[in-house]
Scaffold this motif. Structure first.
Motif, PDB file in Angstrom:
ATOM      1  N   SER A  79      13.667 -10.992 -31.250  1.00 19.82           N
ATOM      2  CA  SER A  79      12.339 -10.514 -31.641  1.00 19.82           C
ATOM      3  C   SER A  79      11.264 -11.599 -31.542  1.00 19.82           C
ATOM      4  O   SER A  79      10.071 -11.319 -31.529  1.00 19.82           O
ATOM      5  N   CYS A  80      11.672 -12.844 -31.440  1.00 18.70           N
ATOM      6  CA  CYS A  80      10.712 -13.962 -31.459  1.00 18.70           C
ATOM      7  C   CYS A  80       9.842 -13.966 -30.200  1.00 18.70           C
ATOM      8  O   CYS A  80      10.343 -13.908 -29.084  1.00 18.70           O
ATOM      9  N   THR A  81       8.511 -14.017 -30.406  1.00 19.83           N
ATOM     10  CA  THR A  81       7.586 -14.039 -29.268  1.00 19.83           C
ATOM     11  C   THR A  81       7.095 -15.464 -28.968  1.00 19.83           C
ATOM     12  O   THR A  81       6.206 -15.651 -28.145  1.00 19.83           O
ATOM     13  N   GLN A  82       7.649 -16.412 -29.687  1.00 15.97           N
ATOM     14  CA  GLN A  82       7.268 -17.817 -29.524  1.00 15.97           C
ATOM     15  C   GLN A  82       5.778 -18.033 -29.786  1.00 15.97           C
ATOM     16  O   GLN A  82       5.115 -18.803 -29.096  1.00 15.97           O
ATOM     17  N   CYS A  83       5.274 -17.362 -30.806  1.00 20.59           N
ATOM     18  CA  CYS A  83       3.853 -17.500 -31.135  1.00 20.59           C
ATOM     19  C   CYS A  83       3.547 -18.853 -31.767  1.00 20.59           C
ATOM     20  O   CYS A  83       2.409 -19.301 -31.778  1.00 20.59           O
ATOM     21  N   GLY A  84       4.558 -19.490 -32.351  1.00 22.03           N
ATOM     22  CA  GLY A  84       4.371 -20.827 -32.898  1.00 22.03           C
ATOM     23  C   GLY A  84       3.852 -20.895 -34.320  1.00 22.03           C
ATOM     24  O   GLY A  84       3.612 -21.981 -34.857  1.00 22.03           O
ATOM     25  N   ARG A  85       3.695 -19.737 -34.940  1.00 24.03           N
ATOM     26  CA  ARG A  85       3.123 -19.719 -36.284  1.00 24.03           C
ATOM     27  C   ARG A  85       4.027 -20.411 -37.310  1.00 24.03           C
ATOM     28  O   ARG A  85       3.544 -21.100 -38.204  1.00 24.03           O
ATOM     29  N   CYS A  86       5.329 -20.220 -37.172  1.00 24.86           N
ATOM     30  CA  CYS A  86       6.269 -20.836 -38.126  1.00 24.86           C
ATOM     31  C   CYS A  86       6.139 -22.361 -38.068  1.00 24.86           C
ATOM     32  O   CYS A  86       6.100 -23.026 -39.108  1.00 24.86           O
ATOM     33  N   GLU A  87       6.051 -22.880 -36.858  1.00 26.55           N
ATOM     34  CA  GLU A  87       5.925 -24.334 -36.697  1.00 26.55           C
ATOM     35  C   GLU A  87       4.603 -24.833 -37.300  1.00 26.55           C
ATOM     36  O   GLU A  87       4.554 -25.852 -37.978  1.00 26.55           O
TER      37      GLU A  87
ATOM     38  N   TYR B  19      10.651 -25.388 -35.249  1.00 27.43           N
ATOM     39  CA  TYR B  19       9.714 -25.724 -34.164  1.00 27.43           C
ATOM     40  C   TYR B  19      10.194 -25.179 -32.837  1.00 27.43           C
ATOM     41  O   TYR B  19      11.372 -24.892 -32.653  1.00 27.43           O
ATOM     42  N   LEU B  20       9.248 -25.075 -31.919  1.00 30.18           N
ATOM     43  CA  LEU B  20       9.555 -24.669 -30.548  1.00 30.18           C
ATOM     44  C   LEU B  20       9.689 -25.930 -29.701  1.00 30.18           C
ATOM     45  O   LEU B  20       8.809 -26.787 -29.702  1.00 30.18           O
ATOM     46  N   GLY B  21      10.814 -26.056 -29.027  1.00 29.28           N
ATOM     47  CA  GLY B  21      11.039 -27.237 -28.196  1.00 29.28           C
ATOM     48  C   GLY B  21      11.481 -26.842 -26.806  1.00 29.28           C
ATOM     49  O   GLY B  21      11.478 -25.660 -26.459  1.00 29.28           O
TER      50      GLY B  21
ATOM     51  N   LYS C 114      12.559 -23.013 -26.761  1.00 28.60           N
ATOM     52  CA  LYS C 114      13.643 -22.598 -27.633  1.00 28.60           C
ATOM     53  C   LYS C 114      13.207 -22.852 -29.075  1.00 28.60           C
ATOM     54  O   LYS C 114      12.531 -23.833 -29.356  1.00 28.60           O
ATOM     55  N   LEU C 115      13.586 -21.932 -29.955  1.00 25.10           N
ATOM     56  CA  LEU C 115      13.245 -22.076 -31.371  1.00 25.10           C
ATOM     57  C   LEU C 115      14.346 -22.879 -32.074  1.00 25.10           C
ATOM     58  O   LEU C 115      15.510 -22.491 -32.051  1.00 25.10           O
ATOM     59  N   TYR C 116      13.958 -23.995 -32.630  1.00 25.39           N
ATOM     60  CA  TYR C 116      14.925 -24.845 -33.324  1.00 25.39           C
ATOM     61  C   TYR C 116      14.685 -24.810 -34.828  1.00 25.39           C
ATOM     62  O   TYR C 116      13.543 -24.746 -35.264  1.00 25.39           O
TER      63      TYR C 116
HETATM   64  S1  SF4 Z   1       6.544 -17.171 -36.219  1.00 32.64           S
HETATM   65 FE1  SF4 Z   1       8.128 -18.387 -35.241  1.00 32.64          FE
HETATM   66  S2  SF4 Z   1       9.953 -17.110 -35.328  1.00 32.64           S
HETATM   67 FE2  SF4 Z   1       8.222 -15.768 -35.703  1.00 32.64          FE
HETATM   68  S3  SF4 Z   1       7.684 -14.943 -33.690  1.00 32.64           S
HETATM   69 FE3  SF4 Z   1       6.391 -16.748 -34.028  1.00 32.64          FE
HETATM   70  S4  SF4 Z   1       7.535 -18.437 -33.073  1.00 32.64           S
HETATM   71 FE4  SF4 Z   1       8.992 -16.719 -33.339  1.00 32.64          FE
END
Ligand code: SF4
Ligand SMILES: Cc1ncc(C[n+]2csc(CCOP(=O)(O)OP(=O)(O)O)c2C)c(N)n1
Ligand code: SF4
Ligand code: SF4
Lengths: 71, 273
Positions: free
Chosen positions: A45-53, A62-64, A8-10
């Motif tokens: 739209s979020c693919t949980q790529c983790g780049r934001c974290e 963050y992804l938790g 989950k994106l927090y």
């Molecule tokens: S950068 Fe963050 S919000 Fe954007 S797709 Fe990746 S995990 Fe989701």
């Protein structure tokens, strides 16, 4: 669709300094700033790529684990 | 609530940190924590040492054994820590000013001795903490409060400096390349000897403003678009390298390590008795 996602994106608004880095580098345009703080605009739209974290200097996004804590 | 990584490796009560919005230091500090986490080190076996500067505030937030020392002197303290307890994984976090201006002499001698310390320099090309004075890594022609018409000094290539002085692991990455920072810090920690990782950071508040580099996002874009991996550089024509800087692993070698050499001397006397 959301249910099949592992994590989950927090966001932690009180730590966000509104630098816009996560918004600019999210490949899916999932995020926005609202009143100077991070806001999830479109969770689908979020693919949980983790780049934001990875790139948030303030650890405010963050992804938790999922809400039910099963995963 | 925060991420497990942050919860396990940071002093949550001290967060959010004091760094400005968009300061690259937070990204690099996180990458170091991920590196330690992935290597599975016991927190009590790690000691993080810093000098003075915005970058040097990092150990205050990191939940390990930590030492916040004098400007330029982190490597001197870290040498003491490592000599007293060679089993500790010693990490020095420093800034370009801390490491290459006032602390330059410590850097060359720690490199020369090949003492088993991992140094990560958060290179933002300026003295952030004291208001934007130019540093030994401010590129020639760029501005600082002490170089209002442009810096006439030639800037150091820190990686070349560390390599020339004898470091046995030398690499460069950037705040944009946060996973590369992590990988290099891991390799540095696993190297038995003096390891030097230059993590190019961004200081939107002083370096950015003084040199019209735009906001944090533009400065991150610059890091993204202006780097070439050293592995690819040889194959590229010269014009493709213009205005770019190299990232990646530059050097790795095996040399006698300082605390091990010291222990040999101690052991030789203990055998005699
Ligand atoms: S950068 Fe963050 S919000 Fe954007 S797709 Fe990746 S995990 Fe989701
Ligand atoms: C002996 C001494 N001289 C000067 C200072 C003032 N001073 C504090 S931080 C700093 C420079 C920090 O620059 P850098 O190491 O590049 O770190 P940054 O703040 O940019 O992260 C200076 C000159 C000091 N604290 N002590
Ligand atoms: S990167 Fe972090 S601090 Fe910057 S806007 Fe996004 S959540 Fe906020
Ligand atoms: S002054 Fe520069 S280096 Fe210091 S916290 Fe602000 S942006 Fe970061």
């Amino acid at each position: 669709m959301t249910a099949s996602k592992e994590k989950k994106l927090y966001v932690k608004k009180d730590w966000c300094k509104g630098c816009n880095i996560c918004v600019a580098f999210c490949p899916m345009n999932t995020l926005e700033l609202k009143d100077g703080k991070i806001n999830i605009k479109d969770i689908e739209s979020c693919t949980q790529c983790g780049r934001c974290e990875l790139l948030c200097p303030d650890y405010a996004i963050y992804l938790g684990g999922t809400e039910d804590g099963k995963k | 609530m925060t991420s497990t990584l942050v919860e396990n490796h940071f002093r949550i009560g001290k967060l959010p940190h004091i760094w400005c919005p968009g300061c690259g230091h937070g990204i690099i500090m996180r990458s170091i924590a991920v590196a330690i986490d992935e290597l599975g080190y016991d927190k009590n076996d790690v000691c993080v040492v810093s000098g003075i500067g915005c970058s040097s505030r990092a150990p205050g937030y990191m939940d390990f054994n930590t030492l916040h020392t004098l400007h330029g002197r982190a490597l001197a303290y870290a040498t003491g820590v490592k000599m007293a307890n060679p089993d500790l994984k010693v990490i020095v976090i420093t800034g370009d000013g801390d490491c290459a201006a006032i602390g330059g002499n410590h850097l060359i001698h720690a490199s020369r001795r090949n003492i088993d310390i991992t140094t990560v320099v958060f290179n933002n090309n300026i003295y952030g903490m004291t208001g934007g004075q130019y540093s030994p890594t401010t590129p020639t022609g760029e501005k600082g409060t002490t170089a209002p018409f442009g810096n006439i000094d030639r800037n150091f290539d820190l990686c070349n400096l560390a390599k020339g002085a004898g470091a046995t692991y030398v690499a460069r990455s950037t705040a944009y390349h946060a996973n590369m920072v992590k990988q290099q810090v891991k390799a540095a920690l696993e190297n038995k000897g003096f390891s030097f990782v230059e993590a190019v950071s961004i200081c939107p508040t002083y370096y950015g403003r003084k040199n019209k580099k735009g906001d944090a996002v533009s400065m991150m874009e610059y890091l993204k678009n202006s780097t070439v991996n050293v592995k690819a550089a040889d194959k590229l024509p010269k014009e493709k390298l213009e205005g770019k800087f190299l990232v990646g692993e530059f050097y790795k070698s095996e040399e006698p390590e300082y605390t091990e050499e010291y222990k040999k001397i101690i052991d030789s006397f203990q055998k005699e008795r």
